[in-house]
Design a protein around this motif. Structure first.
Motif, PDB file in Angstrom:
ATOM      1  N   LEU B  30       4.210   0.801  -0.714  1.00 10.41           N
ATOM      2  CA  LEU B  30       4.313   0.595  -2.158  1.00 10.41           C
ATOM      3  C   LEU B  30       4.058  -0.876  -2.458  1.00 10.41           C
ATOM      4  O   LEU B  30       4.567  -1.742  -1.744  1.00 10.41           O
ATOM      5  CB  LEU B  30       5.718   0.980  -2.652  1.00 10.41           C
ATOM      6  CG  LEU B  30       6.175   2.424  -2.397  1.00 10.41           C
ATOM      7  CD1 LEU B  30       7.640   2.603  -2.788  1.00 10.41           C
ATOM      8  CD2 LEU B  30       5.306   3.421  -3.145  1.00 10.41           C
ATOM      9  N   ILE B 176       9.052   8.369  -6.881  1.00 13.85           N
ATOM     10  CA  ILE B 176       9.236   7.489  -5.712  1.00 13.85           C
ATOM     11  C   ILE B 176      10.196   8.124  -4.702  1.00 13.85           C
ATOM     12  O   ILE B 176       9.951   8.091  -3.501  1.00 13.85           O
ATOM     13  CB  ILE B 176       9.671   6.075  -6.150  1.00 13.85           C
ATOM     14  CG1 ILE B 176       8.477   5.411  -6.844  1.00 13.85           C
ATOM     15  CG2 ILE B 176      10.119   5.223  -4.957  1.00 13.85           C
ATOM     16  CD1 ILE B 176       8.692   4.033  -7.375  1.00 13.85           C
ATOM     17  N   LEU B 180       9.250   8.973  -0.896  1.00 11.98           N
ATOM     18  CA  LEU B 180      10.071   8.498   0.235  1.00 11.98           C
ATOM     19  C   LEU B 180      10.487   9.670   1.120  1.00 11.98           C
ATOM     20  O   LEU B 180      10.475   9.573   2.342  1.00 11.98           O
ATOM     21  CB  LEU B 180      11.318   7.783  -0.288  1.00 11.98           C
ATOM     22  CG  LEU B 180      11.101   6.399  -0.902  1.00 11.98           C
ATOM     23  CD1 LEU B 180      12.309   5.973  -1.707  1.00 11.98           C
ATOM     24  CD2 LEU B 180      10.837   5.369   0.185  1.00 11.98           C
ATOM     25  N   LYS B 181      10.854  10.752   0.482  1.00  9.99           N
ATOM     26  CA  LYS B 181      11.323  11.938   1.215  1.00  9.99           C
ATOM     27  C   LYS B 181      10.225  12.512   2.116  1.00  9.99           C
ATOM     28  O   LYS B 181      10.514  13.165   3.102  1.00  9.99           O
ATOM     29  CB  LYS B 181      11.769  12.989   0.194  1.00  9.99           C
ATOM     30  CG  LYS B 181      12.770  13.991   0.714  1.00  9.99           C
ATOM     31  CD  LYS B 181      13.179  14.929  -0.416  1.00  9.99           C
ATOM     32  CE  LYS B 181      13.926  16.115   0.083  1.00  9.99           C
ATOM     33  NZ  LYS B 181      15.281  15.834   0.530  1.00  9.99           N
ATOM     34  N   VAL B 186       8.962   3.339   4.928  1.00  8.21           N
ATOM     35  CA  VAL B 186       8.445   2.766   3.679  1.00  8.21           C
ATOM     36  C   VAL B 186       8.287   1.262   3.862  1.00  8.21           C
ATOM     37  O   VAL B 186       9.132   0.609   4.493  1.00  8.21           O
ATOM     38  CB  VAL B 186       9.358   3.089   2.469  1.00  8.21           C
ATOM     39  CG1 VAL B 186      10.774   2.582   2.652  1.00  8.21           C
ATOM     40  CG2 VAL B 186       8.766   2.503   1.172  1.00  8.21           C
ATOM     41  N   TYR B 188       7.665  -1.955   1.390  1.00  5.49           N
ATOM     42  CA  TYR B 188       7.551  -2.441   0.025  1.00  5.49           C
ATOM     43  C   TYR B 188       6.873  -3.812   0.106  1.00  5.49           C
ATOM     44  O   TYR B 188       7.515  -4.813   0.450  1.00  5.49           O
ATOM     45  CB  TYR B 188       8.945  -2.526  -0.608  1.00  5.49           C
ATOM     46  CG  TYR B 188       8.969  -3.035  -2.028  1.00  5.49           C
ATOM     47  CD1 TYR B 188       7.975  -2.675  -2.941  1.00  5.49           C
ATOM     48  CD2 TYR B 188       9.985  -3.860  -2.474  1.00  5.49           C
ATOM     49  CE1 TYR B 188       7.997  -3.132  -4.251  1.00  5.49           C
ATOM     50  CE2 TYR B 188      10.016  -4.326  -3.787  1.00  5.49           C
ATOM     51  CZ  TYR B 188       9.016  -3.965  -4.659  1.00  5.49           C
ATOM     52  OH  TYR B 188       9.035  -4.423  -5.955  1.00  5.49           O
ATOM     53  N   VAL B 196      10.189  -5.676   1.988  1.00  4.94           N
ATOM     54  CA  VAL B 196      11.049  -5.087   3.020  1.00  4.94           C
ATOM     55  C   VAL B 196      10.391  -3.820   3.575  1.00  4.94           C
ATOM     56  O   VAL B 196       9.544  -3.216   2.917  1.00  4.94           O
ATOM     57  CB  VAL B 196      12.461  -4.789   2.433  1.00  4.94           C
ATOM     58  CG1 VAL B 196      12.442  -3.640   1.446  1.00  4.94           C
ATOM     59  CG2 VAL B 196      13.484  -4.538   3.519  1.00  4.94           C
ATOM     60  N   ALA B 197      10.783  -3.448   4.787  1.00  3.40           N
ATOM     61  CA  ALA B 197      10.284  -2.211   5.390  1.00  3.40           C
ATOM     62  C   ALA B 197      11.435  -1.556   6.145  1.00  3.40           C
ATOM     63  O   ALA B 197      12.230  -2.252   6.773  1.00  3.40           O
ATOM     64  CB  ALA B 197       9.139  -2.520   6.343  1.00  3.40           C
ATOM     65  N   PHE B 198      11.543  -0.242   6.049  1.00  2.41           N
ATOM     66  CA  PHE B 198      12.634   0.444   6.757  1.00  2.41           C
ATOM     67  C   PHE B 198      12.332   1.936   6.909  1.00  2.41           C
ATOM     68  O   PHE B 198      11.389   2.454   6.306  1.00  2.41           O
ATOM     69  CB  PHE B 198      13.975   0.227   6.040  1.00  2.41           C
ATOM     70  CG  PHE B 198      14.008   0.691   4.602  1.00  2.41           C
ATOM     71  CD1 PHE B 198      13.529  -0.120   3.588  1.00  2.41           C
ATOM     72  CD2 PHE B 198      14.521   1.933   4.266  1.00  2.41           C
ATOM     73  CE1 PHE B 198      13.557   0.295   2.251  1.00  2.41           C
ATOM     74  CE2 PHE B 198      14.560   2.360   2.945  1.00  2.41           C
ATOM     75  CZ  PHE B 198      14.074   1.542   1.936  1.00  2.41           C
ATOM     76  N   GLU B 199      13.169   2.601   7.717  1.00  6.13           N
ATOM     77  CA  GLU B 199      13.013   4.039   7.914  1.00  6.13           C
ATOM     78  C   GLU B 199      13.626   4.764   6.720  1.00  6.13           C
ATOM     79  O   GLU B 199      14.759   4.471   6.334  1.00  6.13           O
ATOM     80  CB  GLU B 199      13.736   4.474   9.187  1.00  6.13           C
ATOM     81  CG  GLU B 199      13.092   3.925  10.433  1.00  6.13           C
ATOM     82  CD  GLU B 199      13.814   4.374  11.703  1.00  6.13           C
ATOM     83  OE1 GLU B 199      14.319   5.498  11.739  1.00  6.13           O
ATOM     84  OE2 GLU B 199      13.865   3.565  12.639  1.00  6.13           O
ATOM     85  N   MET B 201      14.884   7.582   6.451  1.00  4.57           N
ATOM     86  CA  MET B 201      16.094   8.382   6.735  1.00  4.57           C
ATOM     87  C   MET B 201      17.379   7.590   6.443  1.00  4.57           C
ATOM     88  O   MET B 201      18.447   8.174   6.301  1.00  4.57           O
ATOM     89  CB  MET B 201      16.099   8.917   8.157  1.00  4.57           C
ATOM     90  CG  MET B 201      16.288   7.875   9.208  1.00  4.57           C
ATOM     91  SD  MET B 201      16.422   8.660  10.815  1.00  4.57           S
ATOM     92  CE  MET B 201      16.543   7.228  11.859  1.00  4.57           C
ATOM     93  N   LEU B 202      17.258   6.288   6.328  1.00  7.99           N
ATOM     94  CA  LEU B 202      18.430   5.475   5.967  1.00  7.99           C
ATOM     95  C   LEU B 202      18.933   5.813   4.571  1.00  7.99           C
ATOM     96  O   LEU B 202      20.085   5.557   4.234  1.00  7.99           O
ATOM     97  CB  LEU B 202      18.087   3.984   6.016  1.00  7.99           C
ATOM     98  CG  LEU B 202      18.023   3.338   7.379  1.00  7.99           C
ATOM     99  CD1 LEU B 202      17.532   1.911   7.266  1.00  7.99           C
ATOM    100  CD2 LEU B 202      19.395   3.361   8.063  1.00  7.99           C
TER     101      LEU B 202
END
Lengths: 95, 218
Positions: B30, B176, B180-181, B186, B188, B196-199, B201-202
């Motif tokens: 994104l 959004i 994400l789902k 993701v 950003y 930021v970037a993360f999994e 599932m968090l």
């Protein structure tokens, strides 16, 4: 996600205080203010997400990255107006 | 690239995540400033080339525009095209949003786009351009959902990118959340202080939280 942050922070503080790399679960429980069974379940989750190791209790690099990024992730979630990904079915209708 | 950009790029937080991403992941990118998206895509392809992987860009725009974007991301487009490690695959525009045969169309497109290239593959796709309308977003979510449900059947990773400043605004949160789902990660790609970037599932509500809610309901 907030609880992950609390627990990881508690582990980090314990490690820093003890000047070692291993934390004691009982001390982490005190710091995170959680019932032991609940803490145990969250520790299992954090281990499955590869953010900690449990025997002995240690934080991984991925866990440290999460702690470093937590504020940014929270801001992202806030900015996007989302909370969790379990979107109610009525919201999903029409998507 | 000026000195400030070079410095920002060097310290850009999501890059570590991009460098350490596991294989075969479906990634949501994104952004609201093309510059940062170009950085991420450039790094993602660069890492692929370093591992001898083939990189394919699904282009809804003219290939020259994509080549310019990739160059802005630090990719030597001519060199990697010459080595047959990079392909910009033009997607034929169609008004026929055939939802029934979506998986077949996706598979066909994927097979065609990677012809005569060597596995493993990395894809980048900005296939849906009509994200400014409800119908365009609905189709986009449907496509992502279909792709994600079958993602593990194939051996590749893919970045799907969206300019969030253009997303249809009335249901933006739901769009959004749905995006994400239907992705593993993701990224950003915003200004350096926010990126930021993360999994994903968090952000899933875990069973423990559900138990907690049950307790309160009782």
């Amino acid at each position: 996600m907030e609880l992950y942050n609390d627990i990881l922070k508690a582990i980090m503080n314990e490690i820093t205080n003890d000047d070692g790399s291993v934390a004691k679960p009982t001390r982490v429980q005190l710091r995170s203010n959680l019932a032991y069974d609940k803490l145990a379940r969250y520790l299992d989750e954090l281990e499955s997400k590869k953010m900690i190791l449990q025997n002995p209790l240690m934080i991984t690099e991925k866990g440290r990255d999460f702690l470093q990024d937590y504020d940014r992730i929270s801001n992202f979630v806030l900015e996007m107006g989302i909370k969790y990904l379990d979107i109610p079915p009525d919201e999903l209708r029409g998507v | 690239m000026d000195t400030k950009d070079k410095n920002d790029l060097k310290n850009y937080r999501p890059m570590k995540f991009v460098d350490e991403m596991e294989r075969n992941k479906h990634i949501l990118l994104l952004y609201d400033d093309q510059k940062y998206a170009d950085w991420i895509i450039g790094r993602y392809f660069h890492n692929g080339f370093a591992k001898g992987e083939s990189c394919i860009f699904y282009a809804a725009d003219r290939p020259e525009i994509i080549e310019k974007q990739l160059s802005a991301g630090g990719i030597d487009v001519s060199l990697f095209k010459q080595k047959n490690l990079l392909r910009i695959y033009e997607i034929a525009k169609s008004d026929d949003n055939n939802k029934h045969d979506m998986l077949h169309t996706l598979n066909q497109m994927r097979e065609e786009s990677k012809k005569s290239m060597k596995p493993p593959f990395r894809f980048v796709g900005g296939t849906i351009t009509d994200i400014e309308t409800k119908d365009g977003m609905k189709f986009s979510i449907l496509l992502e959902k279909t792709g994600h449900q079958h993602f593990d059947e194939f051996n590749y990773s893919q970045i799907c990118y969206y300019d969030i400043s253009k997303i249809e605004p009335t249901r933006k949160e739901v769009w959004i959340s749905s995006l994400l789902k239907n992705h593993h990660y993701v990224i950003y790609a915003a200004e350096p202080s926010k990126a930021v970037a993360f999994e994903t599932m968090l952000l899933e509500k875990d069973d423990n939280s559900k138990d907690d809610n049950d307790v309160y309901e009782k």
